[in-house]
Design an enzyme around this catalytic site. Structure first.
Site, PDB file in Angstrom:
ATOM      1  CD  GLN A 147      -2.543   1.019   2.733  1.00 52.70           C
ATOM      2  OE1 GLN A 147      -2.094   0.642   3.679  1.00 52.70           O
ATOM      3  NE2 GLN A 147      -3.676   1.699   2.772  1.00 52.70           N
ATOM      4  CD  GLU A 166      -4.980   0.455   6.763  1.00 50.91           C
ATOM      5  OE1 GLU A 166      -5.340   1.197   5.999  1.00 50.91           O
ATOM      6  OE2 GLU A 166      -3.656   0.194   7.216  1.00 50.91           O
ATOM      7  CB  SER A 202       2.127   6.747   4.614  1.00 45.97           C
ATOM      8  OG  SER A 202       1.070   5.924   5.392  1.00 45.97           O
ATOM      9  CB  SER A 235       3.844  -2.992   5.524  1.00 44.02           C
ATOM     10  OG  SER A 235       3.925  -2.237   6.562  1.00 44.02           O
ATOM     11  CD  GLU A 293      -2.745   9.496  19.632  1.00 40.46           C
ATOM     12  OE1 GLU A 293      -2.505   9.037  18.551  1.00 40.46           O
ATOM     13  OE2 GLU A 293      -2.335   9.186  20.521  1.00 40.46           O
TER      14      GLU A 293
HETATM   15  C1  FAD Z   1       4.441  -0.749  11.671  1.00 39.78           C
HETATM   16  C2  FAD Z   1       3.848   0.323  10.529  1.00 39.78           C
HETATM   17  C3  FAD Z   1       3.512  -0.226   9.382  1.00 39.78           C
HETATM   18  C4  FAD Z   1       2.868   0.453   8.140  1.00 39.78           C
HETATM   19  N1  FAD Z   1       2.404   0.149   6.970  1.00 39.78           N
HETATM   20  C5  FAD Z   1       2.142   1.200   6.104  1.00 39.78           C
HETATM   21  C6  FAD Z   1       1.880   0.655   4.951  1.00 39.78           C
HETATM   22  O1  FAD Z   1       1.800  -0.438   4.266  1.00 39.78           O
HETATM   23  N2  FAD Z   1       1.440   1.623   3.640  1.00 39.78           N
HETATM   24  C7  FAD Z   1       1.219   3.128   4.309  1.00 39.78           C
HETATM   25  O2  FAD Z   1       0.923   3.609   3.510  1.00 39.78           O
HETATM   26  N3  FAD Z   1       1.405   3.380   5.524  1.00 39.78           N
HETATM   27  C8  FAD Z   1       2.182   2.514   6.324  1.00 39.78           C
HETATM   28  N4  FAD Z   1       2.361   3.034   7.639  1.00 39.78           N
HETATM   29  C9  FAD Z   1       2.010   4.220   8.108  1.00 39.78           C
HETATM   30  C10 FAD Z   1       0.977   4.921   8.822  1.00 39.78           C
HETATM   31  O3  FAD Z   1      -0.361   4.747   8.071  1.00 39.78           O
HETATM   32  C11 FAD Z   1       1.223   6.237   9.438  1.00 39.78           C
HETATM   33  O4  FAD Z   1       2.478   6.469  10.089  1.00 39.78           O
HETATM   34  C12 FAD Z   1       0.126   6.657  10.156  1.00 39.78           C
HETATM   35  O5  FAD Z   1      -1.126   7.052   9.516  1.00 39.78           O
HETATM   36  C13 FAD Z   1       0.538   8.183  10.932  1.00 39.78           C
HETATM   37  O6  FAD Z   1       1.316   9.190  10.315  1.00 39.78           O
HETATM   38  P1  FAD Z   1       2.306   9.631  10.541  1.00 39.78           P
HETATM   39  O7  FAD Z   1       3.251   8.795  11.007  1.00 39.78           O
HETATM   40  O8  FAD Z   1       3.001  10.705   9.675  1.00 39.78           O
HETATM   41  O9  FAD Z   1       2.076  10.498  11.968  1.00 39.78           O
HETATM   42  P2  FAD Z   1       1.457  12.108  12.152  1.00 39.78           P
HETATM   43  O10 FAD Z   1       0.356  12.078  11.221  1.00 39.78           O
HETATM   44  O11 FAD Z   1       2.814  13.043  11.825  1.00 39.78           O
HETATM   45  O12 FAD Z   1       1.318  12.081  13.758  1.00 39.78           O
HETATM   46  C14 FAD Z   1       1.863  12.427  14.769  1.00 39.78           C
HETATM   47  C15 FAD Z   1       1.338  12.409  15.874  1.00 39.78           C
HETATM   48  O13 FAD Z   1       0.262  13.607  15.734  1.00 39.78           O
HETATM   49  C16 FAD Z   1      -1.227  12.757  16.265  1.00 39.78           C
HETATM   50  N5  FAD Z   1      -2.082  13.417  15.271  1.00 39.78           N
HETATM   51  C17 FAD Z   1      -2.174  13.376  13.933  1.00 39.78           C
HETATM   52  N6  FAD Z   1      -3.181  14.095  13.468  1.00 39.78           N
HETATM   53  C18 FAD Z   1      -3.972  14.285  14.614  1.00 39.78           C
HETATM   54  C19 FAD Z   1      -5.254  14.752  14.896  1.00 39.78           C
HETATM   55  N7  FAD Z   1      -6.209  15.200  13.834  1.00 39.78           N
HETATM   56  N8  FAD Z   1      -5.761  14.792  15.930  1.00 39.78           N
HETATM   57  C20 FAD Z   1      -5.212  14.210  16.957  1.00 39.78           C
HETATM   58  N9  FAD Z   1      -3.987  13.749  16.928  1.00 39.78           N
HETATM   59  C21 FAD Z   1      -3.206  13.745  15.564  1.00 39.78           C
HETATM   60  C22 FAD Z   1      -1.065  11.323  15.734  1.00 39.78           C
HETATM   61  O14 FAD Z   1      -1.681  10.485  16.545  1.00 39.78           O
HETATM   62  C23 FAD Z   1       0.539  11.081  16.108  1.00 39.78           C
HETATM   63  O15 FAD Z   1       0.551  10.756  17.488  1.00 39.78           O
HETATM   64  C24 FAD Z   1       2.699   2.006   8.892  1.00 39.78           C
HETATM   65  C25 FAD Z   1       3.066   2.643   9.915  1.00 39.78           C
HETATM   66  C26 FAD Z   1       3.708   1.654  10.894  1.00 39.78           C
HETATM   67  C27 FAD Z   1       4.078   2.026  12.345  1.00 39.78           C
END
Ligand code: FAD
Lengths: 394, 361
Positions: A112, A231, A115, A148, A364
Site C-alpha cells: 500500500q 483496513e 503514506s 510494509s 488518536e
Molecule cells: C508498523 C507500521 C506499518 C505501516 N505500514 C504502512 C503501509 O504499508 N503503507 C502505508 O501507506 N503506510 C503505512 N504505515 C504508515 C501509517 O499509516 C502512518 O504512520 C500513520 O497514518 C501516522 O502517520 P505519521 O506517522 O505521519 O504520523 P503523524 O500524522 O505525523 O502524527 C504525529 C502525531 O500526531 C497525532 N495526530 C495527527 N493528526 C491528529 C489529529 N487530527 N488529532 C489528534 N492527533 C493527531 C498522531 O496520532 C501522532 O501521535 C505504517 C506505519 C507503521 C508504524
C-alpha cells in the site's frame, strides 16, 4: 440462493477433484478460486458465488478438516484486506479479472503506497505527483514511506496528486502500480525491532498506463476511503480461543515460572487477563453480529482496544522476565515477509506492538472517527477545506 | 472451552427490552425518584407491581410449573439493563434474582410460587457487599428460635420475606413482620440497606443448606449486576454525549473539543466491551457452562466502567451535574455502590486467578 448445504456440496466436489494430498499448493488454490469457494460473497467468476459472507466459515471449516492448504492470509493481508475490496468496488471488469485471482492465491503480493513523509494522518495532503503524458500514460514522481511488504510485493495500490490547484481531497487519483516497473526503488527502512519489515519507496518517472487507474480522475480520495474502511474492519471478527492473543505467552510464563512471580505483577497480570478476555468476547460478539447480518460500529473500536492491550501485555511480559527481560533475542537486520509476534520473544513483542497504535491510522485519529461517526460529535475544525492543495502550509 | 457463548440479543429479548423501557419512560421521572428517596418509602411500589404483576417479570427465572415464566438469565439480564439505565428503585435484582436463586437451590417450591406472582418480595439476609464464595454471618439458632443481627441487607425494607442463614448451616425463611428491619443511611439511595434484627423469632422449617444457596444466589447476583452496570454506563454515556452536543462555550459545542471527544470515544469503547462481558455472563448463567469464570470476568471488568462512566458524566456536565436535582448523582451513587455489591473487582480478580490457574506468588 447458495446456502450452506450447497457450499458443502461444492467443497466436497472440489476436494474430490483436487485431493490436497496429491495436488500442488498453487494448483489447489486456483481450483478453489475457480470453484467460487475463495471468498463466497464475491461474485461468480471472481472467486465467489454471491453467497452471504457468513457462509465462508462453512467452507473454511471443511477445507481445514480435509488438510487443504490455505492462502496464508497473514502474508497477503494488504491484498486481501484492502486491495481486493477496493478493486471489487471500483475496478473495471478487466482489472477484476486480471488481479483478483493471483491476489487471492498469494502468487502476487500487494503493498500500500499511501503514506508519505509529509502526509501521514493527514493522508489527503500527499504530494506524490501523477502527470498525464501525451500518450495517455501517467508519469509518477514522489516518495512514499512506511510501506510494509514493498520488498516482496508485485503490485501496489497507490494514491497520487493529479491536480494541485483544487482542495486536497479533490485532486487525488488512485492507481494500481507495478512494483517491477522502471523508476520504482524500494529501500529498507530499519525499524525499532532491528528488522526492516517496511520500506521507503521512491518513484521516479514511473509510467503507469491509464488502464491501471482505479476509479475516475480526481476521485481517488473516495476510492481510498473504501481501502481505509476495510483496513480498520479487517482486524475485528477474528475468532480467537481464550488466551489466544498476546496474553497467552505471559500466562504460560506465569504458570511455568513461579520464581518470577511478585504481588505487583500478579495484580497487573490479572487485570490484563480479564481485559484480554473481555476484548476477545467483544471480537466474538462483533463476529456474531456480522454473521447474523447486523454489523455494528464496534469494528472501529477493536483496533484501538487491541493496540492498547498488546502494548500493555507485552510491557508486563518484559518486566515479568526480570533478568531475561534485559536481553533481546536478535538485533540482526532482517527482511521478514510478515510480522511474527509469537515466534519471537517478549522484547520483540513489546517493541513491535508499539506500531499497533500507529499503523492503519493512529489511535488518536481513530478516536476522532469513533467520536464523530459513532457518537455524532462535531467534527474537527477545518482550515483546509476550500484551499487549493498547492497553497496549504507544509 | 467448547462452544462460544451466544452474545447477541434475540428478537424476544429485544421485544422485552422495549416493553420495559417504554414502561420506565412513562412511569419513572428522575424528580420523582429523587423525591421518593427522601421519603420513608424509597421503593416505587406501584412500578414494581406493574413490572411484576402485569408483565410477570418477577418470575423469569422460576419454572412454569411454579407459576413462573420459565425464562433464563438472558432475559433477566435485559430487564436489568433497562432498570440500570433508569436507576429504578425496585427490588428486582435482590428479590427476583438473588432471593429467587437461593430458594431455587433449596427447592422451596411453595415460597417460589409467591415470588413468581410477586405477591411476595424476598430478600436474602446476607450483606450486599458479599462476594460469591465468601464467608457470611449467620444468626443463632436455639430451641427453634432465631436471634441475632445482620447488617447491610439490600432492599430489606421492601421485603415481605427474609431468607436468613443460621449457625446450624441452614437457611430459614422468616416473615419480615416478625423481624425488626431498621433502615441504614445508605450511600445508594435507590437500593437502600437495612439492619435485620431477630429476637427469638420462630425459625420454622429448615429450607436447605445455606452455603450452596447463598453461593448460587450471589453468583447470579454478581453476574446479572454486570447488565445493570451496562445499562447504567450506557445511560451516562448517551446523556453526556447529548448534553455536550447542545452545550455551547467559546462559541461552539463543547462536544467538539478533541480532549472531550477522545474521552467519550474511549468510554464508548469500554461500554462496548462491557456489553460483551455482561452478555457472556448472562449466557453462561443460563446454560450453567463456564458460569463461575464468566461472572468473575464480567464483575472484574464492569465496576470500573460503570463508575468511570458516571464520574465522567458528572465532570462533563460540570456545575449542573453537581446539583441534587440532576439525575447524574443517582447514577453515580448506584455505580459506586455496585462496585462493592456482590464482591469488588479485586475479589472477582482473585476468583479468576483460581479458576484459570494464575496463582498468587
Ligand atoms: C508498523 C507500521 C506499518 C505501516 N505500514 C504502512 C503501509 O504499508 N503503507 C502505508 O501507506 N503506510 C503505512 N504505515 C504508515 C501509517 O499509516 C502512518 O504512520 C500513520 O497514518 C501516522 O502517520 P505519521 O506517522 O505521519 O504520523 P503523524 O500524522 O505525523 O502524527 C504525529 C502525531 O500526531 C497525532 N495526530 C495527527 N493528526 C491528529 C489529529 N487530527 N488529532 C489528534 N492527533 C493527531 C498522531 O496520532 C501522532 O501521535 C505504517 C506505519 C507503521 C508504524
Amino acid at each position: 440462493m447458495t446456502d450452506a448445504a450447497e457450499l458443502q456440496r461444492r467443497t466436497a466436489q472440489l476436494l474430490a477433484d483436487h485431493p490436497p494430498a496429491t495436488t500442488g499448493r498453487t494448483e489447489f488454490l486456483e481450483a478453489r478460486f475457480d470453484a467460487g469457494l475463495a471468498w463466497v460473497h464475491y461474485p461468480e467468476g471472481l472467486g465467489g458465488l454471491g453467497a452471504p459472507r457468513s457462509l465462508q466459515a462453512v467452507v473454511d471449516a471443511a477445507l481445514e478438516a480435509a488438510g487443504a492448504p490455505d492462502n496464508d492470509p497473514r502474508r497477503i493481508g494488504i491484498g486481501l484486506g484492502m486491495a481486493a475490496p477496493t478493486i471489487l468496488k471500483y475496478g473495471t471488469d478487466e482489472q477484476k479479472r486480471r488481479f483478483l485471482r493471483p491476489l487471492w492465491t498469494g502468487e502476487e503480493v500487494w503493498c500500500q503506497l499511501f503514506s508519505e513523509p509529509g502526509a501521514g494522518s493527514d493522508l489527503a495532503a500527499l504530494g506524490t505527483r501523477a502527470v498525464r503524458a501525451d500518450d495517455g500514460d501517467w508519469v509518477v514522481n514522489g516518495q512514499k514511506v512506511w510501506t510494509s511488504s514493498a520488498h516482496v510485493a508485485r503490485w501496489a495500490i497507490l494514491i497520487a496528486r493529479t491536480d494541485p490547484d483544487v482542495p486536497k481531497h479533490a485532486g487525488i487519483t488512485y492507481f494500481l502500480c507495478d512494483m517491477t516497473d522502471p523508476g520504482v526503488e524500494v529501500r529498507p527502512l530499519r525499524q525499532i525491532t532491528g528488522e526492516a519489515e517496511f520500506n521507503e519507496v521512491f518513484l521516479t518517472e514511473v509510467r503507469i498506463p491509464d488502464a491501471r487507474r482505479l476509479g475516475e480522475v480526481g476521485e481517488g480520495w473516495r476510492v481510498a476511503q473504501t481501502t481505509l474502511n476495510n483496513e480498520r474492519v479487517a482486524i475485528g471478527g477474528m475468532r480467537l480461543p481464550r488466551e489466544g492473543g498476546m496474553i497467552g505467552p505471559v500466562a504460560r510464563t506465569w504458570r511455568e515460572r513461579p520464581e518470577l512471580r511478585t504481588h505487583d505483577l500478579h495484580q497487573r497480570l490479572l487485570k490484563l487477563w480479564v481485559e484480554a478476555e473481555v476484548a476477545r468476547l467483544t471480537g466474538e460478539r462483533l463476529r456474531q453480529q456480522l454473521a447474523s447480518g447486523q454489523p455494528g460500529p464496534e469494528g472501529a473500536g477493536m483496533k484501538l482496544a487491541f493496540a492498547r492491550l498488546n502494548q500493555e501485555i507485552s510491557g508486563l511480559e518484559v518486566e515479568l522476565r526480570g533478568e531475561e527481560g534485559l536481553l533481546y533475542d536478535d538485533w540482526t537486520m532482517r527482511r521478514p515477509e510478515l510480522v511474527d509476534f509469537t515466534g519471537r520473544d517478549a522484547g520483540y513483542r513489546y517493541l513491535r506492538s508499539k506500531g499497533n497504535s500507529i499503523e492503519g491510522g493512529t489511535s488518536e485519529v481513530l478516536l476522532n472517527i469513533v467520536a464523530e461517526r459513532v457518537l455524532g460529535l462535531p467534527s474537527e475544525p477545518r482550515t483546509d477545506k476550500d484551499v487549493a492543495w498547492k497553497d496549504l502550509a507544509r | 472451552m467448547s462452544t462460544q457463548p451466544d452474545l447477541l440479543y434475540t428478537e424476544e429479548e429485544e421485544a422485552l427490552r422495549s416493553a420495559v423501557r417504554d414502561l420506565l419512560t412513562d412511569r419513572l421521572d428522575p424528580a420523582g425518584v429523587i423525591a421518593r428517596t427522601e421519603s420513608d418509602a424509597p421503593h416505587d411500589v406501584s412500578l414494581w407491581k406493574t413490572l411484576t404483576g402485569d408483565m410477570g417479570l418477577a418470575g423469569l427465572l422460576i419454572p412454569e410449573e411454579l407459576d413462573g415464566q420459565g425464562a433464563t438469565h438472558r432475559e433477566a439480564a435485559v430487564v436489568l439493563e433497562e432498570l440500570g439505565r433508569a436507576v429504578a428503585p425496585v427490588p428486582y435484582l435482590t428479590s427476583a434474582v438473588v432471593a429467587t436463586e437461593a430458594l431455587l437451590e433449596c427447592g422451596a417450591d411453595d415460597l417460589l410460587a409467591g415470588l413468581a406472582s410477586a405477591t411476595t418480595v424476598a430478600a436474602l439476609a446476607v450483606g450486599l457487599h458479599s462476594a460469591p464464595g465468601a464467608a457470611f454471618p449467620a444468626v443463632r439458632l436455639e430451641n427453634g428460635l432465631l436471634s441475632g443481627e445482620l447488617t447491610g441487607i439490600a432492599d430489606a425494607v421492601a421485603a415481605d420475606l427474609l431468607l436468613v442463614p443460621a449457625d446450624d448451616g441452614g437457611l430459614y425463611a422468616v416473615d419480615a413482620s416478625a423481624a425488626t428491619v431498621t433502615p441504614q443511611v445508605s450511600f445508594d439511595l435507590t437500593r437502600p440497606l437495612a439492619t435485620v434484627t431477630l429476637s427469638g423469632v420462630a425459625a420454622g422449617r429448615r429450607r436447605g443448606d445455606a452455603a450452596p444457596a447463598v453461593r448460587r444466589a450471589l453468583r447470579a447476583g454478581a453476574g446479572l449486576l454486570a447488565s445493570e452496570q451496562l445499562g447504567l454506563a450506557e445511560w451516562a454515556l448517551t446523556e453526556t454525549v447529548r448534553y455536550l452536543k447542545e452545550r455551547k462555550q467559546f462559541n461552539r459545542s463543547v462536544g467538539g473539543f478533541q480532549a472531550l471527544k477522545h474521552r467519550l470515544a474511549q468510554l464508548w469503547l469500554e461500554v462496548v466491551n462491557l456489553r460483551a462481558a455482561a452478555r457472556a455472563a448472562a449466557d453462561a448463567l443460563a446454560n450453567g457452562e463456564d458460569a463461575d469464570l464468566a461472572t468473575a470476568v464480567a464483575q472484574a471488568y464492569a465496576a470500573a466502567v460503570a463508575v468511570r462512566a458516571a464520574e465522567e458524566a458528572l465532570q462533563l456536565h460540570a456545575g449542573i451535574g453537581m446539583t441534587w436535582e440532576h439525575p447524574v448523582h443517582l447514577c453515580l451513587k448506584r455505580a459506586k455502590a455496585d462496585s462493592i455489591a456482590y464482591g469488588t473487582a479485586g475479589a472477582h480478580r482473585a476468583a479468576v486467578a483460581e479458576l484459570v490457574d494464575l496463582r498468587a506468588p
